[in-house]
Structure formats: structure tokens, C-alpha cells
Design a protein around this motif. Structure first.
Motif, short mmCIF file in Angstrom:
data_model
loop_
_atom_site.label_atom_id
_atom_site.label_comp_id
_atom_site.label_asym_id
_atom_site.label_seq_id
_atom_site.Cartn_x
_atom_site.Cartn_y
_atom_site.Cartn_z
N VAL A 210 1.04 -1.07 -0.22
CA VAL A 210 -0.02 -0.01 -0.13
C VAL A 210 0.97 1.11 0.00
O VAL A 210 0.72 2.21 -0.87
CB VAL A 210 -0.97 -0.04 1.14
CG1 VAL A 210 -1.86 1.25 1.31
CG2 VAL A 210 -1.89 -1.24 1.22
N LEU A 211 1.92 1.33 0.91
CA LEU A 211 2.61 2.40 1.04
C LEU A 211 3.67 2.78 -0.23
O LEU A 211 4.06 3.89 -0.30
CB LEU A 211 3.53 1.99 2.08
CG LEU A 211 4.43 3.25 2.64
CD1 LEU A 211 3.41 4.51 3.19
CD2 LEU A 211 5.47 3.02 3.89
N GLY A 212 4.03 1.81 -1.05
CA GLY A 212 4.85 1.88 -2.12
C GLY A 212 4.17 2.77 -3.16
O GLY A 212 4.80 3.79 -3.73
N PRO A 213 3.05 2.51 -3.62
CA PRO A 213 2.20 3.10 -4.70
C PRO A 213 1.83 4.77 -4.21
O PRO A 213 1.98 5.70 -4.95
CB PRO A 213 0.86 2.33 -5.05
CG PRO A 213 1.12 1.05 -4.72
CD PRO A 213 2.20 1.08 -3.52
N LEU A 214 1.56 4.60 -2.80
CA LEU A 214 1.18 5.91 -2.31
C LEU A 214 2.68 6.89 -2.25
O LEU A 214 2.26 8.31 -2.80
CB LEU A 214 0.79 5.92 -0.90
CG LEU A 214 -0.64 5.23 -0.53
CD1 LEU A 214 -0.66 5.15 1.04
CD2 LEU A 214 -1.51 6.33 -1.13
N LEU A 215 3.77 6.45 -2.09
CA LEU A 215 4.88 7.24 -2.05
C LEU A 215 5.27 7.49 -3.64
O LEU A 215 5.73 8.65 -3.76
CB LEU A 215 5.90 6.39 -1.53
CG LEU A 215 7.50 7.04 -1.57
CD1 LEU A 215 7.23 8.30 -0.79
CD2 LEU A 215 8.52 6.11 -1.14
N TRP A 217 3.14 8.01 -6.27
CA TRP A 217 2.16 9.28 -6.56
C TRP A 217 2.46 10.40 -5.84
O TRP A 217 2.34 11.53 -6.29
CB TRP A 217 0.75 8.79 -6.52
CG TRP A 217 0.19 7.79 -7.45
CD1 TRP A 217 0.05 6.39 -7.52
CD2 TRP A 217 0.03 8.23 -8.78
NE1 TRP A 217 -0.28 5.84 -8.44
CE2 TRP A 217 -0.51 7.28 -9.61
CE3 TRP A 217 -0.14 9.42 -9.42
CZ2 TRP A 217 -0.78 7.02 -10.85
CZ3 TRP A 217 -0.56 9.42 -10.77
CH2 TRP A 217 -0.90 8.28 -11.39
N ALA A 218 2.90 10.41 -4.43
CA ALA A 218 3.27 11.65 -4.02
C ALA A 218 4.54 12.09 -4.57
O ALA A 218 4.49 13.73 -4.92
CB ALA A 218 3.61 11.43 -2.52
N ILE A 219 5.38 11.40 -4.93
CA ILE A 219 6.76 11.93 -5.78
C ILE A 219 6.31 12.53 -7.09
O ILE A 219 6.55 13.51 -7.48
CB ILE A 219 7.63 11.00 -5.89
CG1 ILE A 219 8.14 10.74 -4.43
CG2 ILE A 219 8.72 11.39 -6.88
CD1 ILE A 219 9.30 9.43 -4.70
N ASP A 223 6.57 16.31 -8.51
CA ASP A 223 7.38 16.32 -9.74
C ASP A 223 6.22 16.93 -11.10
O ASP A 223 6.88 17.97 -11.50
CB ASP A 223 7.79 15.20 -10.39
CG ASP A 223 9.01 14.54 -9.55
OD1 ASP A 223 9.51 15.49 -8.73
OD2 ASP A 223 9.42 13.33 -9.57
N ASP A 224 5.13 16.81 -11.01
CA ASP A 224 4.25 17.15 -12.21
C ASP A 224 3.55 18.57 -11.72
O ASP A 224 3.52 19.16 -12.85
CB ASP A 224 3.11 15.90 -12.34
CG ASP A 224 3.90 14.69 -12.87
OD1 ASP A 224 4.88 14.64 -13.20
OD2 ASP A 224 2.93 13.68 -12.81
N PHE A 225 3.39 18.70 -10.85
CA PHE A 225 2.66 20.21 -10.29
C PHE A 225 3.49 21.03 -9.77
O PHE A 225 3.15 22.20 -9.24
CB PHE A 225 1.50 19.76 -9.62
CG PHE A 225 0.53 18.89 -10.20
CD1 PHE A 225 -0.17 19.33 -11.28
CD2 PHE A 225 0.43 17.66 -9.81
CE1 PHE A 225 -1.18 18.65 -12.06
CE2 PHE A 225 -0.57 16.91 -10.50
CZ PHE A 225 -1.52 17.39 -11.62
#
Length: 299
Positions: A210-215, A217-219, A223-225
Motif C-alpha cells: 500500500v505504502l509503495g504506490p502512495l509514495l 504518486w506523492a513524488i 514532480d508534475d505540479f
């Protein structure tokens, strides 16, 4: 007792500020921070010059919240904290987390705690911090600390101790007494710990799946915004500067009234902002104007 000559040679004791002295001295201002600096005599001090993180709220100190008889003494201690540093000998006995200077949000919270103490003293006709003896410290702690958690109470004790510590470094010490928990230990002043004591985190840890995908997407979000976020922050600062530099004129008030009053009459949503997680009407305008508007708002 420190002699006058020794105090003059003590690099930790700051010179007495003048009414027009800057609230934040230049050595504590990061290059590029262009927020306006307050003056010592002003009734409101901005902490913005000590804040470089765009995500941190720009705090202010409103001295109207400190009783007038004690205001000058608390104000001097606050200015000394903002521009001074605690002695290394003071920090050596306070653990590895002790710091000679704290961040602006903690400074602001500390000053608010000092103002709370000043109001408590004022209610008891005490008009000098020097008259805050061990008796007053114990009475205040018995009222203040049981209302909060044990961890918060410990933080409050540190902030109150700092009033005594920075008072000693000011050019005109009030002579406030050392808090009793400094000599006898703080544990007796703190409320009892909760059932989950020991400082352990009882929350179930997140699964790595769970934590991996959250991290990730947080990165990606940063980066994107990042460019958009920084552009929005710059635009906000520009608009705030424009508003501060724009003088209200009758034509502007008339235009605002023409736009806003029909909204109030028809029951439409009014301009608002988030404060303390609540939506509140934007009351930064003239109070008399808002009184007229609010009379039109349906009950």
C-alpha cells in the motif's frame, strides 16, 4: 548576580531595542525573503521574515492580547527570543534535542503561551513578571496543565521555562523566578499518561504494497505540479502585495456594494475563506460595510 560590565561583554545579552528597532534583525533574514519587517513599537509583529517555506502559515503576534501592565516585559523577552540564542551551558543539561533557537512557528506559539500567563497574572492584579514567584508558578501550572495531554503539558513547561531563560538574556531583565519544575523535576507537574503510554505508536503499520504506490504518486504529484504550485504561490504573493498597496476609494466601495449587496439579498454564497478548518465570511473589509451586508443575509 551579573555586574553591568560583565553584561556588556556578554555576547548572549542583547542591547536594548529602540521603539523603531526592527523586530527581526538582518542576520536572521534569509536572502530573498522580501516580507516587510515590523518595528518594535508596533502593536502587531509579523513573523514572515523568519519563514522561508511557502507551505508554512505566516504567523503574527498581536500585542493587544497581552495586558498593558505586563506588555513591555513580555515584548522584550519575545524580541530577545527572536533575535538571540540560548547559552550552550543552558542547553547542555537539556538533552540532544535542545536548540539555541527554534523555528518561527514555535516562537509564535511560545509567545502566545507567555501572553496566556500574563493574562492570568493580570487577573490576579500582578503587574510585574518579577512578582511571579514559585507560588504563582505552581498555581498557574495546577490550572493550565491538567487541561491538556501529558505531551502538550511538557511542551508548555519548556515554553514557560524559556520565558525565564530569555528574560535573563534581555537588556532589562524582569527578574521572573525560575519555574519550580526546573529544580524539582517536571514529572510531578504533568498529568498522568494515557493507557498507551511509553511513547510507542500503537497504530497498525501500512503494508509495503500500500505504502509503495502512495509514495510513488506523492513524488509524481510534486514532480508534475511543482511549477504550477510555485506559480500559484507567486501569484498569491503578488495579489496580496497589490491589495496592500491599493488605497480604498469611494468609487471602489460603490462598485463592491453594487456587486455584493444583490448577492446578500438573494441568499447567494458570500466571499469566504478557511480558518481553523471552518468556512468563515471574509470580514477583512470595513466593519460598518459588513454590518450593512449581514443585515440582508437570510436567517
Amino acid at each position: 548576580m551579573t555586574s553591568a560590565g560583565a553584561a556588556e561583554n556578554d555576547t548572549y545579552v542583547l542591547a536594548m531595542p529602540a521603539p523603531t528597532s526592527l523586530v527581526v534583525l538582518p542576520q536572521w533574514i534569509t536572502p530573498g525573503n522580501t516580507h516587510p519587517n515590523s518595528r518594535y513599537q508596533e502593536a502587531m509583529w509579523s513573523m514572515a521574515l523568519l519563514i522561508d517555506n511557502p507551505g508554512t502559515r505566516l504567523g503574527k503576534l498581536h500585542w493587544k492580547n497581552c495586558p498593558e501592565p505586563l506588555r513591555d516585559q513580555v515584548k522584550l523577552a519575545a524580541w530577545t527570543m527572536i533575535n538571540g540564542q540560548l547559552r550552550p551551558t543552558y542547553l547542555q543539561v537539556r538533552g540532544v534535542q535542545a536548540r539555541s533557537r527554534s523555528g518561527a512557528p514555535d516562537m509564535a506559539a511560545t509567545c502566545l503561551e507567555w501572553m496566556r500567563l500574563a493574562r492570568w497574572l493580570h487577573e490576579r492584579q500582578i503587574t510585574s513578571l518579577g512578582a511571579c514567584t514559585e507560588t504563582e508558578w505552581r498555581a498557574y501550572a495546577s490550572e493550565r496543565l491538567p487541561r491538556v495531554s501529558r505531551d502538550t503539558a511538557a511542551i508548555i513547561c519548556v515554553r514557560l521555562t524559556n520565558l525565564w531563560a530569555f528574560d535573563q538574556l534581555s537588556a532589562r531583565p524582569s527578574g521572573i523566578t525560575r519555574p519550580p519544575w526546573e529544580s524539582g523535576g517536571v514529572d510531578d507537574f504533568l498529568p498522568a499518561g494515557g493507557a498507551a503510554g511509553g511513547g510507542e505508536n500503537a497504530t497498525e503499520p501500512l503494508d509495503p504494497l500500500v505504502l509503495g504506490p502512495l509514495l510513488i504518486w506523492a513524488i509524481r504529484f510534486v514532480d508534475d505540479f511543482a511549477d504550477d504550485i510555485m506559480a500559484a504561490w507567486a501569484e498569491r504573493r503578488r495579489l496580496v502585495a497589490v491589495v496592500a498597496a491599493t488605497k480604498a476609494e469611494p468609487t471602489g466601495w460603490a462598485a463592491l456594494e453594487q456587486w455584493l449587496l444583490p448577492m446578500a439579498r438573494d441568499g447567494h454564497a458570500l466571499p469566504a475563506y478557511m480558518d481553523k478548518r471552518e468556512v468563515q465570511v471574509a470580514t477583512g473589509l470595513d466593519p460598518e460595510f459588513w454590518t450593512r451586508v449581514m443585515r440582508l443575509v437570510p436567517a
